[in-house]
Design a protein around this motif. Structure first.
Motif, mmCIF file in Angstrom:
data_model
loop_
_atom_site.group_PDB
_atom_site.id
_atom_site.type_symbol
_atom_site.label_atom_id
_atom_site.label_comp_id
_atom_site.label_asym_id
_atom_site.label_seq_id
_atom_site.Cartn_x
_atom_site.Cartn_y
_atom_site.Cartn_z
ATOM 1 N N CYS A 151 -0.035 5.625 -17.759
ATOM 2 C CA CYS A 151 1.416 5.637 -17.953
ATOM 3 C C CYS A 151 2.142 5.264 -16.664
ATOM 4 O O CYS A 151 3.124 4.504 -16.689
ATOM 5 C CB CYS A 151 1.877 7.013 -18.426
ATOM 6 S SG CYS A 151 1.525 7.372 -20.154
ATOM 7 N N ALA A 152 1.686 5.800 -15.547
ATOM 8 C CA ALA A 152 2.310 5.495 -14.262
ATOM 9 C C ALA A 152 2.185 4.017 -13.931
ATOM 10 O O ALA A 152 3.122 3.397 -13.405
ATOM 11 C CB ALA A 152 1.680 6.341 -13.154
ATOM 12 N N LEU A 153 1.039 3.439 -14.252
ATOM 13 C CA LEU A 153 0.828 2.006 -14.027
ATOM 14 C C LEU A 153 1.781 1.187 -14.893
ATOM 15 O O LEU A 153 2.397 0.216 -14.424
ATOM 16 C CB LEU A 153 -0.629 1.662 -14.343
ATOM 17 C CG LEU A 153 -1.264 0.431 -13.689
ATOM 18 C CD1 LEU A 153 -1.160 0.485 -12.175
ATOM 19 C CD2 LEU A 153 -2.718 0.309 -14.111
ATOM 20 N N GLY A 154 1.920 1.594 -16.147
ATOM 21 C CA GLY A 154 2.845 0.909 -17.047
ATOM 22 C C GLY A 154 4.290 1.067 -16.611
ATOM 23 O O GLY A 154 5.083 0.115 -16.685
ATOM 24 N N TYR A 155 4.643 2.261 -16.147
ATOM 25 C CA TYR A 155 6.009 2.515 -15.678
ATOM 26 C C TYR A 155 6.332 1.644 -14.471
ATOM 27 O O TYR A 155 7.417 1.044 -14.405
ATOM 28 C CB TYR A 155 6.159 3.995 -15.324
ATOM 29 C CG TYR A 155 7.519 4.370 -14.783
ATOM 30 C CD1 TYR A 155 8.623 4.444 -15.629
ATOM 31 C CD2 TYR A 155 7.686 4.671 -13.430
ATOM 32 C CE1 TYR A 155 9.872 4.798 -15.134
ATOM 33 C CE2 TYR A 155 8.934 5.019 -12.926
ATOM 34 C CZ TYR A 155 10.022 5.090 -13.781
ATOM 35 O OH TYR A 155 11.257 5.434 -13.292
ATOM 36 N N GLN A 156 5.388 1.542 -13.543
ATOM 37 C CA GLN A 156 5.594 0.690 -12.375
ATOM 38 C C GLN A 156 5.749 -0.767 -12.790
ATOM 39 O O GLN A 156 6.564 -1.498 -12.217
ATOM 40 C CB GLN A 156 4.417 0.836 -11.404
ATOM 41 C CG GLN A 156 4.599 0.098 -10.083
ATOM 42 C CD GLN A 156 5.768 0.627 -9.270
ATOM 43 O OE1 GLN A 156 6.033 1.826 -9.263
ATOM 44 N NE2 GLN A 156 6.463 -0.265 -8.578
#
Length: 248
Positions: free
Chosen positions: A119-124
């Motif tokens: 999720c953090a990768l997608g958010y970035q």
């Protein structure tokens, strides 16, 4: 409001320039006070409008990504996993895998942070201007199965092939029959060298045949496409969600 101002605001509304509409008067007062040129005044207004529009587009991308919850790398507890290559993770957040149309696969047991990092990768990626979609492997299969029965397969398939980044969560948590495996293969195959995939799974690759009803043919076909351009992240440790239970 005098007629010229009303006409100006009507034009700004028509041109969809809300920031300039709201700020042209106070900015004009500031420009007069600071004796700014017309060009400097216009630059301030357009800078503000551009920043407003970028922020709005970013929020729209985040909303359309359908993250179950917003997670960032700063929120990740690095001290919890027993084994995790921090440098590898930080390098992934440079997002070079996206223009390379490569894949990232997080492998680890339940509760070690796979979904958080995905999720953090997608958010970035959303912050950097990329279109992202988060979903689970089972949701993809159920959606495409329903679409197949109603003749909407081509339309629904585009939902998973269009984004620059597709996040497939929880691959391996539930068994997948042959029909489901065939549907999932279509997504993976069509995204091969066309778009980046981020996958989380609780099973190491040698156990993936168990996910697909021990069908070695479809498993080999899926792994062949996934691993050709991929970086695998191994995470070892106990479930963070069981942290309080473990410590007591």
């Amino acid at each position: 409001m005098n007629p010229p101002d009303r006409h100006l605001e009507d034009n700004l509304t028509c041109l969809k320039l809300p920031f300039i509409r709201e700020h042209y008067q106070p900015f004009a007062a500031q420009a007069a006070e600071k004796q700014l040129s017309h060009i400097d005044y216009l630059e301030q207004l357009t800078n503000g409008e551009a920043a407003y529009r970028r922020d709005r587009f970013t929020q729209r991308r985040i909303q359309q990504a359908r993250f179950p919850v917003i997670k960032t790398l700063d929120q990740f507890n690095w001290s919890w996993p027993k084994k995790l290559n921090r440098i590898q993770i930080q390098n992934l957040f440079r997002l070079q895998f996206i223009p390379q149309k490569a894949n990232v696969i997080f492998l680890g047991s339940v509760g070690v942070g796979k979904t958080h990092l995905a999720c953090a990768l997608g958010y970035q990626a959303c912050l950097e201007g990329y279109c992202v979609l988060f979903t689970t492997a089972i949701d993809v299969i159920n959606t495409l199965s329903a679409a197949q029965s109603t003749g909407r397969m081509k339309t629904e398939l585009k939902k998973y092939t269009r984004p620059a980044v597709l996040i497939l969560d929880e691959l391996g948590f539930l068994p997948i029959d042959k029909a489901g495996a065939d549907l999932l293969f279509q997504v993976i195959s069509q995204r091969y060298e066309q778009g980046a995939l981020v996958i989380t799974s609780n099973r190491v690759f040698k156990n993936w045949p168990e996910i697909f009803n021990n069908d070695s043919t479809i498993t080999s076909a899926i792994l062949d496409r996934l691993l050709h351009h991929a970086e695998t992240v191994l995470i070892e440790g106990k479930s963070y969600r069981m942290k309080d239970t473990i410590e007591t």
